[in-house]
Enzyme design. Structure first.
Site, PDB file in Angstrom:
ATOM      1  CG  ASP A   1      35.765  33.651  35.562  1.00  0.00           C
ATOM      2  OD1 ASP A   1      35.931  34.876  35.673  1.00  0.00           O
ATOM      3  OD2 ASP A   1      35.007  32.991  36.302  1.00  0.00           O
TER       4      ASP A   1
ATOM      5  CD  GLU B   1      38.938  37.938  41.696  1.00  0.00           C
ATOM      6  OE1 GLU B   1      38.644  37.095  42.545  1.00  0.00           O
ATOM      7  OE2 GLU B   1      38.084  38.621  41.093  1.00  0.00           O
TER       8      GLU B   1
HETATM    9  O1  FUB Z   1      33.672  33.833  38.206  1.00  0.00           O
HETATM   10  C1  FUB Z   1      33.734  33.945  39.590  1.00  0.00           C
HETATM   11  C2  FUB Z   1      34.886  34.813  39.999  1.00  0.00           C
HETATM   12  O2  FUB Z   1      34.749  36.114  39.452  1.00  0.00           O
HETATM   13  C3  FUB Z   1      36.213  34.360  39.467  1.00  0.00           C
HETATM   14  O3  FUB Z   1      36.735  33.273  40.159  1.00  0.00           O
HETATM   15  C4  FUB Z   1      36.993  35.610  39.599  1.00  0.00           C
HETATM   16  O4  FUB Z   1      38.213  35.601  38.932  1.00  0.00           O
HETATM   17  C5  FUB Z   1      36.009  36.616  39.051  1.00  0.00           C
HETATM   18  O5  FUB Z   1      36.029  36.688  37.663  1.00  0.00           O
END
Ligand code: FUB
Length: 448
Positions: free
Chosen positions: A36, A210
């Site tokens: 991320d 997301e």
């Molecule tokens: O790293 C945990 C979660 O996985 C993140 O919040 C999302 O964006 C995905 O990458």
């Protein structure tokens, strides 16, 4: 706001204690898992705020799920050498976070009036009326911390993947995700919402969205986000003339990648080049919740649309010929006879090796800086059971030969030296070719 002096002092100590250099192509961090990636340019340097995946331990984290206890920050001024400034915040430092949840997910950071605001999502403590994922802020005087967390998460926000943005008129916005992508204005203190959250409309209706990341270029607001159109996440983008939308979906920046369900990214311009930071599970091929950050260059078309980024192993930046050139991070490879494998499949942090098993098989590693004809010898760390001959050329496999390196037969790895036979100047692509039919494995190449 209450300040946690003890955490502060502890983190100050830790920041100094853990400052180490790591040198890498893709993935860029090789001594721990990182995911991320939120990259930011502060004071002429690139700061990287990733999540920190750890392998889930029984009884500590949910089996086969994300396990994230803390955050590190890294910095670089050439995108090749990265300094790890150590831990900047842990779940144990944040009063509202359930410190048994290991849910310190995707963060981001932004500067305002000389302060650095680190936004992070995590699970709120049971009993907290804002149960579930909240988004908190921690503040520092320096981009590398230590960061002091606020005692409560931001009121009115539940979700993950915070992404702050400050427009040229000084108005700050916060984007985040909770199935859809949300936006709200932030007050100048960066700690409270200044408007009701609203769902960003006109994005694809089906499939999880997301990891929002918003940036502005030539008056256009680019909202970029991972979206599951088919099986796994791909990175898409939409544009608008207003940070609150409406946005118009424009296309895909990076296709779905094999083996890793998530992708999460950020986009920055640094020294007149745009870059995409994203992640893959390079160092954990059988468990995609232990990810690693990569960088590749990103290009715009004249009309402002974004060209698709094809993931590479070589990544970005120039490698000094006196460093260990990890040719397994190749830019091009022959159709047959060359491949890569982990040096030690039980400890992937040991990196990769290049393997050759057919005469004339080759790998090309681009952008090696040879300076001004200063290298007299090529050095190869290699292993060859029956002995082999390696040829080094410039530009392509038929380019000018710069060295022939004979790897003596042996049962162990050897570091072998051979003369450089022509003058080499400047930044060149290096091609490594096996010249006989005996197998050879190469860990790295260097010049002196
Ligand atoms: O790293 C945990 C979660 O996985 C993140 O919040 C999302 O964006 C995905 O990458």
């Amino acid at each position: 706001m209450k300040i946690f002096i003890y955490s502060y002092l502890f983190l100050v100590g830790l920041s100094f204690a853990l400052a180490v250099n790591v040198l890498a192509q893709n993935p860029i961090i090789r001594n721990q898992f990182t995911a991320d990636p939120s990259a930011r340019v502060f004071n002429g340097k690139v700061y990287l705020y990733p999540s920190h995946d750890i392998p889930p331990e029984k009884g500590k984290c949910r089996e086969n799920w994300f396990c994230m206890e803390d955050y590190h920050v890294f910095s670089s001024d050439n995108l090749v050498e990265w300094t790890d400034h150590g831990i900047i915040l842990t779940q144990h430092d944040v009063p509202w976070v359930d410190a048994t949840s290991y849910s310190m997910w995707a963060p981001d950071c932004i500067d305002r009036n000389g302060k650095y605001y680190f936004f992070f999502p995590s699970q709120a403590k049971a009993g907290n009326e804002k149960r579930g994922f909240g988004i908190g802020v921690a503040i520092s005087e320096k981009p590398y911390g230590p960061f002091i967390p606020e005692t409560e998460p931001i009121d009115g926000v539940s979700g993950i993947d915070p992404n702050p943005f400050i427009d040229e008129d000084g108005q700050a916005y916060l984007y985040w995700s909770a199935g859809n992508i949300y936006v709200a204005k932030l007050k100048d203190n960066m700690l409270e919402l200044a408007s009701e959250p609203k769902v960003i409309e006109n994005l694809p209706e089906k499939g999880l969205k997301e990891g929002p990341y918003l940036f502005k270029r030539n008056g256009i607001y680019y909202l970029t986000y991972p979206h599951v159109e088919n099986k796994t996440e791909r990175i898409e983008y939409a544009i608008s003339d207003n940070p609150l939308g409406p946005f118009e979906v424009k296309g895909v920046i990076m296709d779905e990648s094999p083996n890793c369900w998530t992708n999460h990214h950020s986009i920055i311009e640094y020294n007149a080049q745009w870059y995409l930071f994203y992640h893959h599970n390079d160092l954990s091929p059988h468990f995609d919740k232990n990810r690693s950050v990569r960088i590749d260059s990103l290009f715009f078309n004249e009309d402002g649309t974004i060209q698709k980024v094809i993931p590479t192993l070589r990544g970005v930046g120039i490698t000094d010929a006196s460093q260990k050139i990890q040719i397994d991070r190749y830019s091009a490879i022959s159709k047959e006879g060359a491949s890569i494998a982990f040096n030690d499949s039980n400890n992937t942090f040991e990196g990769w090796k290049a393997m050759f098993d057919k005469a004339n098989a080759w790998l090309m590693y681009s952008r090696v800086d040879f300076g001004n004809n200063k290298f007299k010898s090529a050095i190869i760390r290699a292993f060859s059971k029956n002995g082999s001959l390696i040829q080094l050329t410039l530009n392509n496999e038929k380019g000018p030969v710069i060295s022939h390196v004979k790897i003596p037969k042996g049962d162990t790895w050897q570091t072998v030296k051979a003369p450089v036979i022509r003058s080499i100047k400047g930044v060149q692509d290096l091609v490594v070719m096996l010249k006989n039919d005996n197998t050879a494995e190469i860990d790295w190449i260097s010049f002196e």
